[in-house]
Design a protein around this motif. Sequence first.
Motif, PDB file in Angstrom:
ATOM      1  N   ASP A  90      -6.772  22.061  78.085  1.00 53.09           N
ATOM      2  CA  ASP A  90      -6.393  22.810  76.889  1.00 53.09           C
ATOM      3  C   ASP A  90      -4.869  22.952  76.873  1.00 53.09           C
ATOM      4  OD1 ASP A  90      -5.889  24.708  74.888  1.00 53.09           O
ATOM      5  OD2 ASP A  90      -7.805  25.709  75.239  1.00 53.09           O
ATOM      6  N   PRO A  91      -4.175  22.426  75.864  1.00 51.65           N
ATOM      7  CA  PRO A  91      -2.717  22.529  75.841  1.00 51.65           C
ATOM      8  C   PRO A  91      -2.210  23.939  75.566  1.00 51.65           C
ATOM      9  CG  PRO A  91      -3.501  21.491  73.831  1.00 51.65           C
ATOM     10  CD  PRO A  91      -4.692  21.639  74.727  1.00 51.65           C
ATOM     11  N   ASP A  92      -3.084  24.834  75.106  1.00 53.86           N
ATOM     12  CA  ASP A  92      -2.691  26.221  74.829  1.00 53.86           C
ATOM     13  C   ASP A  92      -3.734  27.175  75.392  1.00 53.86           C
ATOM     14  OD1 ASP A  92      -1.402  28.469  73.884  1.00 53.86           O
ATOM     15  OD2 ASP A  92      -2.206  28.281  71.846  1.00 53.86           O
ATOM     16  N   PRO A  93      -3.844  27.247  76.732  1.00 50.00           N
ATOM     17  CA  PRO A  93      -4.888  28.101  77.320  1.00 50.00           C
ATOM     18  C   PRO A  93      -4.672  29.587  77.069  1.00 50.00           C
ATOM     19  CG  PRO A  93      -3.403  27.291  79.013  1.00 50.00           C
ATOM     20  CD  PRO A  93      -3.044  26.564  77.760  1.00 50.00           C
ATOM     21  N   ALA A  94      -3.450  29.996  76.751  1.00 48.56           N
ATOM     22  CA  ALA A  94      -3.176  31.423  76.562  1.00 48.56           C
ATOM     23  C   ALA A  94      -4.028  32.029  75.455  1.00 48.56           C
ATOM     24  CB  ALA A  94      -1.696  31.637  76.253  1.00 48.56           C
ATOM     25  N   LEU A 115      -4.459  30.564  88.765  1.00 45.97           N
ATOM     26  CA  LEU A 115      -4.106  29.225  89.216  1.00 45.97           C
ATOM     27  C   LEU A 115      -3.244  28.562  88.147  1.00 45.97           C
ATOM     28  CD1 LEU A 115      -4.509  26.972  91.364  1.00 45.97           C
ATOM     29  CD2 LEU A 115      -6.388  26.132  89.925  1.00 45.97           C
ATOM     30  N   SER A 116      -2.010  28.252  88.501  1.00 44.32           N
ATOM     31  CA  SER A 116      -1.103  27.546  87.611  1.00 44.32           C
ATOM     32  C   SER A 116      -0.697  26.245  88.300  1.00 44.32           C
ATOM     33  CB  SER A 116       0.103  28.433  87.286  1.00 44.32           C
ATOM     34  OG  SER A 116       0.982  27.782  86.387  1.00 44.32           O
ATOM     35  N   ALA A 117       0.545  25.856  88.201  1.00 44.25           N
ATOM     36  CA  ALA A 117       1.015  24.606  88.803  1.00 44.25           C
ATOM     37  C   ALA A 117       2.493  24.722  89.129  1.00 44.25           C
ATOM     38  CB  ALA A 117       0.781  23.429  87.854  1.00 44.25           C
ATOM     39  N   SER A 118       2.918  24.023  90.165  1.00 39.25           N
ATOM     40  CA  SER A 118       4.324  24.082  90.566  1.00 39.25           C
ATOM     41  C   SER A 118       5.239  23.582  89.469  1.00 39.25           C
ATOM     42  CB  SER A 118       4.533  23.251  91.839  1.00 39.25           C
ATOM     43  OG  SER A 118       4.219  21.883  91.610  1.00 39.25           O
ATOM     44  N   SER A 119       4.723  22.714  88.615  1.00 38.96           N
ATOM     45  CA  SER A 119       5.539  22.112  87.553  1.00 38.96           C
ATOM     46  C   SER A 119       5.693  23.016  86.331  1.00 38.96           C
ATOM     47  CB  SER A 119       4.915  20.787  87.110  1.00 38.96           C
ATOM     48  OG  SER A 119       3.572  20.978  86.703  1.00 38.96           O
ATOM     49  N   VAL A 120       4.987  24.150  86.308  1.00 41.24           N
ATOM     50  CA  VAL A 120       5.004  25.019  85.120  1.00 41.24           C
ATOM     51  C   VAL A 120       5.592  26.379  85.505  1.00 41.24           C
ATOM     52  CG1 VAL A 120       3.643  26.064  83.294  1.00 41.24           C
ATOM     53  CG2 VAL A 120       2.955  23.850  84.244  1.00 41.24           C
ATOM     54  N   PRO A 121       6.805  26.682  85.071  1.00 47.85           N
ATOM     55  CA  PRO A 121       7.414  27.965  85.415  1.00 47.85           C
ATOM     56  C   PRO A 121       6.868  29.103  84.559  1.00 47.85           C
ATOM     57  CG  PRO A 121       8.884  26.731  83.986  1.00 47.85           C
ATOM     58  CD  PRO A 121       7.705  25.824  84.276  1.00 47.85           C
ATOM     59  N   GLU A 122       7.158  30.320  84.973  1.00 46.83           N
ATOM     60  CA  GLU A 122       6.794  31.495  84.186  1.00 46.83           C
ATOM     61  C   GLU A 122       7.358  31.384  82.775  1.00 46.83           C
ATOM     62  OE1 GLU A 122       7.421  36.376  84.222  1.00 46.83           O
ATOM     63  OE2 GLU A 122       8.234  35.131  85.841  1.00 46.83           O
ATOM     64  N   GLY A 123       6.499  31.598  81.779  1.00 50.06           N
ATOM     65  CA  GLY A 123       6.938  31.503  80.402  1.00 50.06           C
ATOM     66  C   GLY A 123       7.041  30.090  79.875  1.00 50.06           C
ATOM     67  N   GLY A 124       6.715  29.103  80.717  1.00 52.42           N
ATOM     68  CA  GLY A 124       6.785  27.708  80.307  1.00 52.42           C
ATOM     69  C   GLY A 124       5.606  27.327  79.436  1.00 52.42           C
ATOM     70  N   PRO A 125       5.401  26.021  79.228  1.00 57.79           N
ATOM     71  CA  PRO A 125       4.308  25.587  78.365  1.00 57.79           C
ATOM     72  C   PRO A 125       2.945  25.839  78.997  1.00 57.79           C
ATOM     73  CG  PRO A 125       5.325  23.708  79.451  1.00 57.79           C
ATOM     74  CD  PRO A 125       6.171  24.893  79.778  1.00 57.79           C
ATOM     75  N   ALA A 126       1.908  25.775  78.161  1.00 63.72           N
ATOM     76  CA  ALA A 126       0.515  25.868  78.623  1.00 63.72           C
ATOM     77  C   ALA A 126       0.312  27.141  79.438  1.00 63.72           C
ATOM     78  CB  ALA A 126       0.129  24.622  79.397  1.00 63.72           C
ATOM     79  N   ARG A 129       2.616  30.456  79.777  1.00 58.19           N
ATOM     80  CA  ARG A 129       2.551  31.641  78.909  1.00 58.19           C
ATOM     81  C   ARG A 129       1.653  32.719  79.508  1.00 58.19           C
ATOM     82  NH1 ARG A 129       0.349  30.493  73.424  1.00 58.19           N
ATOM     83  NH2 ARG A 129       0.732  32.739  73.223  1.00 58.19           N
ATOM     84  N   VAL A 130       0.559  32.305  80.127  1.00 54.13           N
ATOM     85  CA  VAL A 130      -0.328  33.261  80.801  1.00 54.13           C
ATOM     86  C   VAL A 130       0.402  33.896  81.975  1.00 54.13           C
ATOM     87  CG1 VAL A 130      -2.560  33.586  81.913  1.00 54.13           C
ATOM     88  CG2 VAL A 130      -2.308  31.866  80.099  1.00 54.13           C
ATOM     89  N   HIS A 131       1.089  33.068  82.739  1.00 51.13           N
ATOM     90  CA  HIS A 131       1.894  33.546  83.871  1.00 51.13           C
ATOM     91  C   HIS A 131       2.866  34.619  83.416  1.00 51.13           C
ATOM     92  CE1 HIS A 131       4.870  32.207  87.310  1.00 51.13           C
ATOM     93  NE2 HIS A 131       4.780  33.515  87.217  1.00 51.13           N
ATOM     94  N   GLY A 132       3.563  34.368  82.310  1.00 49.78           N
ATOM     95  CA  GLY A 132       4.546  35.322  81.838  1.00 49.78           C
ATOM     96  C   GLY A 132       3.958  36.658  81.434  1.00 49.78           C
ATOM     97  N   ALA A 133       2.731  36.653  80.949  1.00 49.93           N
ATOM     98  CA  ALA A 133       2.100  37.886  80.475  1.00 49.93           C
ATOM     99  C   ALA A 133       1.358  38.646  81.573  1.00 49.93           C
ATOM    100  CB  ALA A 133       1.117  37.562  79.349  1.00 49.93           C
ATOM    101  N   LEU A 134       1.006  37.975  82.661  1.00 44.40           N
ATOM    102  CA  LEU A 134       0.126  38.570  83.675  1.00 44.40           C
ATOM    103  C   LEU A 134       0.648  39.890  84.247  1.00 44.40           C
ATOM    104  CD1 LEU A 134      -2.591  37.856  85.079  1.00 44.40           C
ATOM    105  CD2 LEU A 134      -1.227  36.887  86.943  1.00 44.40           C
TER     106      LEU A 134
END
Length: 310
Positions: A90-94, A115-126, A129-134
């Motif tokens: 899903d390109p927009d899991p948030a 569970l995220s990924a090393s390639s996706v920073p906080e607030g980044g794509p996909a 966004r969940v990471h940033g809000a958690l």
Amino acid sequence: MTHDATATATPDRSAAPDRSATLVIGATGTTGSRTCARLVAEGHAVRAASRRATPVPGTEPVAFDWYEPASHAGALHGADRVYVVPPVGDPDPARVVLPFLRRARAQGVRRAVLLSASSVPEGGPAVGRVHGALPGIFDEWAVLRPSWFMQNFTGDHLHADGIRRHGELLTAAGDGRVGFVDADDIAAVAVRALTDLRAPCTDLVLTGPEALSHDEVAAVLAEATGRPVAHRRLSREALRERLAALMPPEFAGLLADMDLAIAAGAEGRVTDCVRRLTGRPPNGLRAVVARELDLPPAPTRAPAGPAAAE
């Protein structure tokens, strides 16, 4: 290679004393199944969530579908911790994960491990966004940002399929290096983040013990299996077109761009997070390949004597 200092505090390894359940989403998946097994082995109550409520040894299976909100309340019943694996592809899991997390908090869940990924920073794509809000939803939380899985070369991944069928590893990563990580190590960190008395309350970049190029990965696989394996280099567009035949074009483009980031050096790092959270070093690729493919151990060599040293 660089050393990543994400999360510098040493965790309290005391297990949480309560007997409330941990909800594991994606309980039949690569990290979810391993996380369930480790939680059960440590004596924790586990609600194993999957779309078909598939039985998982030692757990209570529950039906859960990201795109069926009616399934969420029942899955959360009795849980005070949750391991969150966002919907794959899903390109927009948030849009589905954030409402679920807010509902979980309202139902009494106090800790979430994403569970995220090393390639996706906080607030980044996909999932970024969940990471940033958690942290705004939970007081106790962690985000696991593993590097690319070693199991991609041994399981059901496209890489593993290409290796088995054609002896080829196809990427647009060039000479870029990756700190490939064992899914068992991800699960071991997940259990600590879920059950230690104090939550990490940070993001944890998880890697294996060394950063390898795909040429080096191919050499390890060839040595382990006794079959030729070659790394075939593709352009970004060639890789995107290949992936787009199997998944939404937007997600295919995202994956192809991740390979370009690898080529530029974005994943060539090694961290100490696995060791700090679990108390042991991460597993190396050779050991994981041998374990996953059920290969015999390498023969032990006798020490060289004086004649051999001459």
